[in-house]
Write an enzyme that holds these catalytic residues in place. Structure first.
Site, PDB file in Angstrom:
ATOM      1  CD  GLU A  62      -2.761  -1.020   2.309  1.00 34.52           C
ATOM      2  OE1 GLU A  62      -2.778  -0.589   3.389  1.00 34.52           O
ATOM      3  OE2 GLU A  62      -4.054  -1.727   1.994  1.00 34.52           O
ATOM      4  CG  ASP A  83      -7.475  -5.265   5.197  1.00 35.34           C
ATOM      5  OD1 ASP A  83      -6.953  -5.744   6.094  1.00 35.34           O
ATOM      6  OD2 ASP A  83      -7.699  -4.185   4.624  1.00 35.34           O
ATOM      7  CD  GLU A 143      -9.679  -1.094   7.916  1.00 37.24           C
ATOM      8  OE1 GLU A 143      -8.794  -1.593   8.680  1.00 37.24           O
ATOM      9  OE2 GLU A 143      -9.764  -0.850   6.906  1.00 37.24           O
TER      10      GLU A 143
END
Ligand code: GCV
Length: 715
Positions: A306, A380, A408
């Site tokens: 990322e 993820d 998240e």
């Protein structure tokens, strides 16, 4: 005092009393009002005698004093000598008299952080001894003993030997130096860099204490999306101050290492891991850190992931990068935790396959102080993911698992979701690496491959909110993570029971239904967000709320449409042989099960298969009807959670009761939002009516698409 002032001060007092409860986490030490219980305990304890005078032991002694006297009503005295009867004796084995040592038995049944709690007779007098090889073990034993008392367990005839099954039990803080927290939903970072090193916030001490009470022994202070400044003397001085606070609690400090630091703060032209100057720079940096912090744990690194820099920027690979850093910290006993969370915009392959494809060929090539940190699943931190195939495929490499405690993808700190249920599911998954029963837990605790270095990491959900974690029940996820890091074989039910008793009440009428509610909460979130194996259909960037329609992001694998692949024929990502063949990354037994539509577990169906809308599920429903009913079930489960919570008021203080009640109301509304938005969107492809029992949306799909959250936290 005027009437107004009286009202204000009354409000303040009641606020602070409740707020204190929120702040005290699972260390409430509520006064026991059951007279029989108190008498029973006092038959076994009158005094506390400590042998040794380390900081760690003093912390333990104070904790026992605080805990027991709060719970039993100031009846226990601290003694300097073993006199009278019915004492609790604390101290490492070697600090105890030979007579006591003989009674303890074989200390080699535990490791250096383990403890023994045993009822013994010394000169015919009853004693409870809490001991270990080291004082840190004694401290863990003390917290374990206090947990027994907190949860009304008997302390007669104790004979407990317990020790952590993993070496590194660590929180990963994704905290930035400006005190924002990436994916943090509980306020700002605890670390007040501006006031450090001279100002030691009481919070640091309370944080260390809470962690020690559940056996956490490491903390990575900074975000994996790293800032090189943390490695400058200006910041290292502050890190040192924190390390000094945490040390007596058995907690080591670790930092994230930005791979390009030699350029950014070192003035070098390159960060190439094979460059002699670069190697030297890291060696000197390590020496500088260890001079300040002799027990510094080491570095956590996110490289070439990322947008983070890494060895590949110089044509090198992960092994080159990790081993170079490993050499720098090795002389001081440091460790490199190298993350395997990689996927590339230049790789057209299924994202779920990329980490395995890149890392498995490196098996056995890392230095012995490197441990590869692997997320629990291959995408993820989704509400449900099959276990990461790397856990079954790198027998010669220490692997540590990374869980995300911060929510998240699971409703931030607004939704009540008890994560130990998710953690346990992954840990208990069978990799078949060496035949049946070779679970993920056995891989990461080192028993399967005789790995020396072992660990479990959890991305922290802690911030400077009064209650630490935003949602009162999110405290249970921090607690549960610690307990599972200590013992990856614990079950979620035990953890929920312990946490509720220590945090709220021992009343069975409270504990039973609320524990059941917690256990159910994980499946509820799966049902109303991503049932039947759907994944990554959250809205862009912030990941809050549904966004299955998102298709305009620059990288294909950032778009929800990449993951659900809904079309007229059906829905789901074909990762079987007819698709990306990701199933082949698992051991043959698992591969076969996942690969076949008929044997693939239905809760992971759309992870592995693109399934026609008319496919018949095991319960006889078509896929479309089954999917819609699952979304509805999720909503109903939240309604059931509300019903349970609404009956608990008499066991819970006003403030926490109301906090949870309001949050559950939001969760209920948002579960409906998820159901309606997703079903309206998928219905465009299925072109089918909703089955009986599924409520119709009162809003249009365009309305859901129009919702925007520009200042969503944690982003
Ligand atoms: C710290 C996901 C999150 C990122 C996080 C990343 C990681 O992509 O959305 O915020 O970055 O995982 O684990 O490195």
């Amino acid at each position: 005092m005027s009437f107004l002032r009286l009202v204000i001060s009354f409000c303040f007092i009641s606020f602070s009393a409740s707020a204190q409860k929120d702040y005290k986490l699972w260390l409430q030490y509520e006064k026991k009002i059951n007279a029989k219980l108190v008498t029973n305990y006092l038959q076994d304890i009158q005094g506390i005698v400590a042998f040794g005078n380390s900081e760690t032991l003093k912390i333990g002694l104070n904790e026992l004093d605080l805990g027991l006297n709060n719970m039993l009503g100031n009846k226990i005295s601290m003694k300097s000598k073993l006199e009278g009867d019915k004492n609790i004796i604390i101290g490492s084995k070697e600090s105890l008299s030979l007579e006591i040592q003989k009674e303890i038995g074989n200390i080699d049944q535990i490791n250096d952080e383990g403890f023994i709690i045993k009822s013994i007779l010394i000169k015919n007098k009853k004693q409870i001894v809490i001991t270990g090889k080291k004082d840190i073990g004694v401290l863990y034993g003390i917290y374990s003993f206090l947990r027994l008392v907190q949860s009304d367990k008997s302390i007669k005839n104790l004979n407990i030997a317990d020790a952590p099954k993993t070496n590194i039990r660590i929180l990963n803080h994704w905290d930035n130096l400006d005190r924002t927290v990436e994916r943090g939903y509980a306020g700002f970072s605890l670390w007040n860099w501006q006031k450090l090193p001279d100002f030691i916030d009481q919070r640091y001490i309370d944080y260390a204490r809470a962690n020690a009470s559940i056996g956490i022994n490491g903390t990575v202070l900074t975000n994996v999306n790293a800032n090189a400044l943390i490695l400058t003397p200006q910041y290292l001085e502050k890190v040192e101050a924190l390390a000094n606070v945490f040390r007596p609690y058995g907690i080591k400090v670790y930092l994230t290492a930005r791979f390009s630091a030699p350029i950014e703060i070192g003035g070098l032209k390159t960060a190439d891991p094979k460059d002699a100057e670069v190697m030297n720079w890291w060696k000197n940096k390590a020496a500088e850190i260890y001079k300040r912090i002799p027990d510094f744990g080491g570095f956590l690194v996110k490289a070439n992931s990322e947008g983070q820099p890494g060895p590949q920027n110089y044509g090198r690979d992960h092994v080159d990068g990790a081993n170079m850093l490993a050499d720098a910290v090795a002389p001081f006993g440091g460790v490199i935790m190298w993350r395997a969370f990689v996927y590339s915009e230049h790789d057209a392959n299924d994202r779920a396959k990329q980490a395995y494809a890149e890392f498995v060929p490196y098996d056995g090539k890392f230095k012995e102080n490197v441990i590869v940190q692997v997320k629990n699943g291959a995408i993820d931190f989704q509400p449900r993911e099959p276990f990461h195939p790397m856990f079954g495929a790198m027998p010669k490499t220490p692997l540590m698992i990374e869980f995300q405690i911060t929510q998240e993808y699971l409703g931030f700190s607004t939704h009540l979701v008890f994560l130990p249920k998710l953690f346990q599911e992954v840990l208990a998954s069978d990799t078949y690496q060496k035949g049946e029963g070779t679970t993920v837990a056995k891989v990461i605790d080192g028993t399967l491959n005789k790995t020396k270095l072992t660990g479990i990491a959890g991305v922290s959900n802690i911030g400077n909110d009064l209650n630490w974690t935003g949602h009162p029940f999110a405290q249970a996820n921090w607690y549960g993570f610690g307990r599972l890091a200590w013992n990856p074989y614990l079950d979620a039910e035990t953890i929920a029971d312990e946490w509720l008793r220590c945090t709220f009440s021992n009343n069975e009428n409270f504990v039973k239904p609320v524990a059941a509610m917690m256990i159910e909460s994980r499946e509820a979130v799966v049902n109303y967000m991503t049932p039947l194996g759907l994944h990554h259909i959250m809205d862009t960037g912030h990941h809050y709320g549904p966004g299955p329609w998102v298709s305009n992001l620059s990288r294909p694998e950032w778009n929800p449409v990449y993951y659900h692949k809904a079309d007229k024929n059906g829905i789901g990502f074909d990762r079987s042989k007819t698709g990306t063949n990701a199933t082949a990354q698992y051991a043959p037994e698992i591969e076969k099960t996942f690969d076949n539509l008929e044997t693939c577990p239905e809760n992971e169906l759309l992870w592995f298969h693109h399934v026609s809308w008319d496919y018949k599920l095991k319960n006889g429903q078509t896929l479309w009807n089954g999917l819609a009913l699952k979304y509805q079930e999720g909503v109903n489960q939240v309604a059931a959670m509300q019903n349970i919570w609404n009956k608990t008021h008499k066991y819970v203080d006003d403030e926490r009761f109301k906090e949870v009640q309001m949050l559950l109301e939001i969760q209920y509304k948002e579960a409906k939002w998820w159901r309606d938005a997703c079903l309206l969107y998928f219905q465009q492809y299925s072109e089918k009516e909703l089955p009986l029992g599924v409520e119709k949306s009162t809003q249009s799909l365009d309305y859901f698409k129009s919702l925007k959250f520009p200042f969503a936290p944690g982003n």
